[in-house]
Design a protein around this motif. Structure first.
Motif, PDB file in Angstrom:
ATOM      1  N   GLN A 133       0.844  -1.200   0.000  1.00 48.79           N
ATOM      2  CA  GLN A 133       0.000   0.000   0.000  1.00 48.79           C
ATOM      3  C   GLN A 133       0.880   1.250   0.000  1.00 48.79           C
ATOM      4  O   GLN A 133       1.561   1.525   0.981  1.00 48.79           O
ATOM      5  CB  GLN A 133      -0.931  -0.029   1.227  1.00 48.79           C
ATOM      6  N   GLU A 173      -0.355   4.406  -1.194  1.00 48.20           N
ATOM      7  CA  GLU A 173      -1.146   5.621  -1.438  1.00 48.20           C
ATOM      8  C   GLU A 173      -0.796   6.743  -0.461  1.00 48.20           C
ATOM      9  O   GLU A 173      -0.917   7.909  -0.802  1.00 48.20           O
ATOM     10  CB  GLU A 173      -2.644   5.301  -1.420  1.00 48.20           C
ATOM     11  N   ASN A 174      -0.335   6.406   0.724  1.00 49.73           N
ATOM     12  CA  ASN A 174       0.137   7.430   1.658  1.00 49.73           C
ATOM     13  C   ASN A 174       1.665   7.445   1.602  1.00 49.73           C
ATOM     14  O   ASN A 174       2.333   6.566   2.141  1.00 49.73           O
ATOM     15  CB  ASN A 174      -0.344   7.123   3.078  1.00 49.73           C
ATOM     16  N   GLU A 222       4.143   6.940   4.610  1.00 51.17           N
ATOM     17  CA  GLU A 222       4.309   5.684   5.332  1.00 51.17           C
ATOM     18  C   GLU A 222       3.977   4.499   4.436  1.00 51.17           C
ATOM     19  O   GLU A 222       2.858   3.974   4.472  1.00 51.17           O
ATOM     20  CB  GLU A 222       3.428   5.676   6.598  1.00 51.17           C
ATOM     21  N   THR A 240       3.398   0.907   3.241  1.00 53.63           N
ATOM     22  CA  THR A 240       2.824  -0.105   4.128  1.00 53.63           C
ATOM     23  C   THR A 240       2.717  -1.456   3.435  1.00 53.63           C
ATOM     24  O   THR A 240       2.400  -1.522   2.245  1.00 53.63           O
ATOM     25  CB  THR A 240       1.426   0.376   4.590  1.00 53.63           C
ATOM     26  N   ARG A 260      -1.380  -4.449   9.102  1.00 54.74           N
ATOM     27  CA  ARG A 260      -0.766  -3.384   8.293  1.00 54.74           C
ATOM     28  C   ARG A 260       0.526  -2.930   8.967  1.00 54.74           C
ATOM     29  O   ARG A 260       0.521  -2.439  10.086  1.00 54.74           O
ATOM     30  CB  ARG A 260      -1.721  -2.197   8.127  1.00 54.74           C
ATOM     31  N   ASP A 301      -7.865  -2.099  14.432  1.00 56.06           N
ATOM     32  CA  ASP A 301      -8.963  -1.272  13.919  1.00 56.06           C
ATOM     33  C   ASP A 301      -9.846  -2.112  12.999  1.00 56.06           C
ATOM     34  O   ASP A 301      -9.775  -3.345  13.041  1.00 56.06           O
ATOM     35  CB  ASP A 301      -8.415   0.001  13.228  1.00 56.06           C
ATOM     36  N   MET A 302     -10.675  -1.453  12.176  1.00 55.44           N
ATOM     37  CA  MET A 302     -11.658  -2.206  11.385  1.00 55.44           C
ATOM     38  C   MET A 302     -11.047  -3.108  10.318  1.00 55.44           C
ATOM     39  O   MET A 302     -11.718  -3.995   9.807  1.00 55.44           O
ATOM     40  CB  MET A 302     -12.677  -1.240  10.765  1.00 55.44           C
ATOM     41  N   PHE A 303      -9.776  -2.896   9.974  1.00 64.12           N
ATOM     42  CA  PHE A 303      -9.157  -3.728   8.933  1.00 64.12           C
ATOM     43  C   PHE A 303      -8.119  -4.705   9.485  1.00 64.12           C
ATOM     44  O   PHE A 303      -7.432  -5.379   8.724  1.00 64.12           O
ATOM     45  CB  PHE A 303      -8.508  -2.845   7.861  1.00 64.12           C
ATOM     46  N   MET A 351     -12.983   2.212   0.893  1.00 64.18           N
ATOM     47  CA  MET A 351     -12.233   2.097   2.139  1.00 64.18           C
ATOM     48  C   MET A 351     -10.908   2.843   2.075  1.00 64.18           C
ATOM     49  O   MET A 351     -10.319   3.029   1.020  1.00 64.18           O
ATOM     50  CB  MET A 351     -12.005   0.625   2.492  1.00 64.18           C
ATOM     51  N   CYS A 352     -10.488   3.261   3.250  1.00 66.73           N
ATOM     52  CA  CYS A 352      -9.209   3.951   3.387  1.00 66.73           C
ATOM     53  C   CYS A 352      -8.478   3.265   4.539  1.00 66.73           C
ATOM     54  O   CYS A 352      -9.037   3.101   5.620  1.00 66.73           O
ATOM     55  CB  CYS A 352      -9.471   5.427   3.707  1.00 66.73           C
ATOM     56  N   LYS A 353      -7.259   2.820   4.267  1.00 67.38           N
ATOM     57  CA  LYS A 353      -6.537   2.046   5.288  1.00 67.38           C
ATOM     58  C   LYS A 353      -5.353   2.784   5.888  1.00 67.38           C
ATOM     59  O   LYS A 353      -4.867   2.414   6.946  1.00 67.38           O
ATOM     60  CB  LYS A 353      -6.037   0.729   4.680  1.00 67.38           C
ATOM     61  N   ASN A 354      -4.843   3.768   5.170  1.00 71.31           N
ATOM     62  CA  ASN A 354      -3.637   4.447   5.654  1.00 71.31           C
ATOM     63  C   ASN A 354      -3.808   5.962   5.578  1.00 71.31           C
ATOM     64  O   ASN A 354      -2.956   6.679   5.070  1.00 71.31           O
ATOM     65  CB  ASN A 354      -2.412   3.999   4.829  1.00 71.31           C
ATOM     66  N   GLY A 355      -4.948   6.427   6.081  1.00 69.80           N
ATOM     67  CA  GLY A 355      -5.236   7.856   6.025  1.00 69.80           C
ATOM     68  C   GLY A 355      -4.331   8.655   6.947  1.00 69.80           C
ATOM     69  O   GLY A 355      -3.823   8.145   7.939  1.00 69.80           O
ATOM     70  N   LYS A 356      -4.130   9.917   6.533  1.00 65.91           N
ATOM     71  CA  LYS A 356      -3.288  10.794   7.348  1.00 65.91           C
ATOM     72  C   LYS A 356      -4.179  11.683   8.218  1.00 65.91           C
ATOM     73  O   LYS A 356      -5.041  12.394   7.712  1.00 65.91           O
ATOM     74  CB  LYS A 356      -2.428  11.656   6.422  1.00 65.91           C
ATOM     75  N   SER A 395     -10.961   3.843   7.507  1.00 69.24           N
ATOM     76  CA  SER A 395     -12.295   4.396   7.292  1.00 69.24           C
ATOM     77  C   SER A 395     -13.066   3.636   6.224  1.00 69.24           C
ATOM     78  O   SER A 395     -12.478   3.085   5.287  1.00 69.24           O
ATOM     79  CB  SER A 395     -12.166   5.868   6.878  1.00 69.24           C
ATOM     80  N   ASP A 421      -7.203   8.768   1.460  1.00 64.67           N
ATOM     81  CA  ASP A 421      -7.394   8.209   0.119  1.00 64.67           C
ATOM     82  C   ASP A 421      -8.266   6.958   0.198  1.00 64.67           C
ATOM     83  O   ASP A 421      -7.902   5.989   0.858  1.00 64.67           O
ATOM     84  CB  ASP A 421      -6.031   7.842  -0.499  1.00 64.67           C
TER      85      ASP A 421
END
Lengths: 140, 186
Positions: free
Chosen positions: A75, A77-78, A81, A83, A96, A126-128, B28-33, B54, B182
């Motif tokens: 991952q 997209e951020n 960090e 991941t 994660r 968390d939820m994931f 879904m968003c897994k690595n939000g800032k 989220s 994202d």
């Protein structure tokens, strides 16, 4: 005599100031170099967490974990960090593992399905799935 | 003839991919800032979390966010320690939650690229306190993905965060919270 007292007070003040300054600027714990508290497979880690989140929080939060499992998604997209999501026994539920920006090339070098060993700090569930941050790769 | 067949197959596949996305409508968003910022003349404090999770349901207009407190990273180790141990009691209360909805859902077309303004209202839970909050978010929809950004202010005292008198002038009365998330289709 008075001179002596003044000197000792000044020395104490300076020492106090140095300690304060050290505490204020003390470095972050280096997770990559810290000795691990637990070595766990991703499947057993999640099983334990999902069985009892509260007890697992007490046991694992802020602890250094060496995690073993298969990468299921990279991952990126951020950008801050990179991941790697590590598979658990449950579909769609992962662990994660967040790495420092500087490790992006090592993260990108991991292929889906690869077995990886990652050391990081446990932040909770968390939820994931479970979240680990400040991760680094551990060589076998 | 053969080419036509390929084109039709590709179109069919693209079409079915889109209908599949539309049928769920969930993102879904897994690595939000999520970051917060405190400014006082004495000191600026900021911390960043890159693991906000989220789920956004574009059909119902609902938004759920969970943020693990331990994932907040400070520049200074001592601040991080105080934040976790004294102010947030993050072993006792490991996550903050937001449950809310988009109030102007009809004005947002999730299948059309563009920038939309979303009025969001809901309940924010930090530690053992839940309060109603309202915020305006900017949604950038592009190629089936969504980037959501928002900024709002909260008061530590509203969430049972007790700040001792000695450090009161170092921590702002209102903290600015920023989110940059994202989302991709589920």
């Amino acid at each position: 005599m008075v001179k002596r007292i003044i000197i000792s007070v000044v020395v104490l003040l300076i020492m106090g100031f140095v300690v304060q300054l050290y505490l204020f600027n003390k470095p972050h714990k280096n997770i990559a170099k810290a000795k691990e508290d637990f070595v766990l497979s991703s499947a057993e880690f999640y099983r334990e967490y999902s069985d009892n989140e509260e007890a697992s929080n007490q046991k694992y939060l802020e602890k250094v974990i060496v995690l073993e499992g298969n990468a299921v998604e990279i991952q990126l997209e951020n950008e801050d960090e990179p991941t790697i999501a590590v598979a658990t026994a449950e579909e769609g539920i992962n662990i994660r593992c967040g790495f420092k920006k500087e490790l992006i090339n090592e993260v990108k070098a991991v292929s889906i399905g690869n077995k990886i060993r990652v050391k990081g700090k446990c932040d909770g569930m968390d939820m994931f799935g479970i979240v680990m941050t400040q991760c680094s790769f551990v060589k076998k | 003839m053969k080419n036509k067949f390929i084109v039709l197959t590709v179109l069919f596949l693209i079409g079915s991919a889109f209908t599949k996305e539309e049928s769920s409508g969930k993102y879904m968003c897994k690595n939000g800032k999520v970051s917060f910022f405190s400014h006082t003349p004495v000191e600026d404090i900021d911390a960043e979390n890159n693991k906000a999770s989220s789920i956004l349901d574009s059909k119902k207009g609902s938004v759920a966010i969970e943020i693990l407190i331990k994932s907040f990273r400070f520049k200074k180790a001592l601040m991080e320690e105080h934040f976790n141990e004294n102010y947030m009691e993050s072993t006792k209360y490991p996550k903050a939650k937001f449950l809310g909805k988009i109030d102007n859902l009809s004005q947002i077309n999730f299948s059309k690229d563009g920038t939309y303004t979303a009025n969001i209202s809901g309940k924010l839970t930090i530690k053992d306190k839940t309060n109603d909050i309202k915020t305006v978010a900017t949604l950038l929809i592009k190629d089936g993905k969504i980037n959501g950004k928002t900024k709002f202010k909260i008061k530590p005292e509203d969430y049972n965060v007790e700040i001792p008198a000695v450090v009161k002038d170092k921590i702002a009365n209102e903290l600015e919270i920023m989110a940059d998330m994202d989302y991709s289709p589920m």
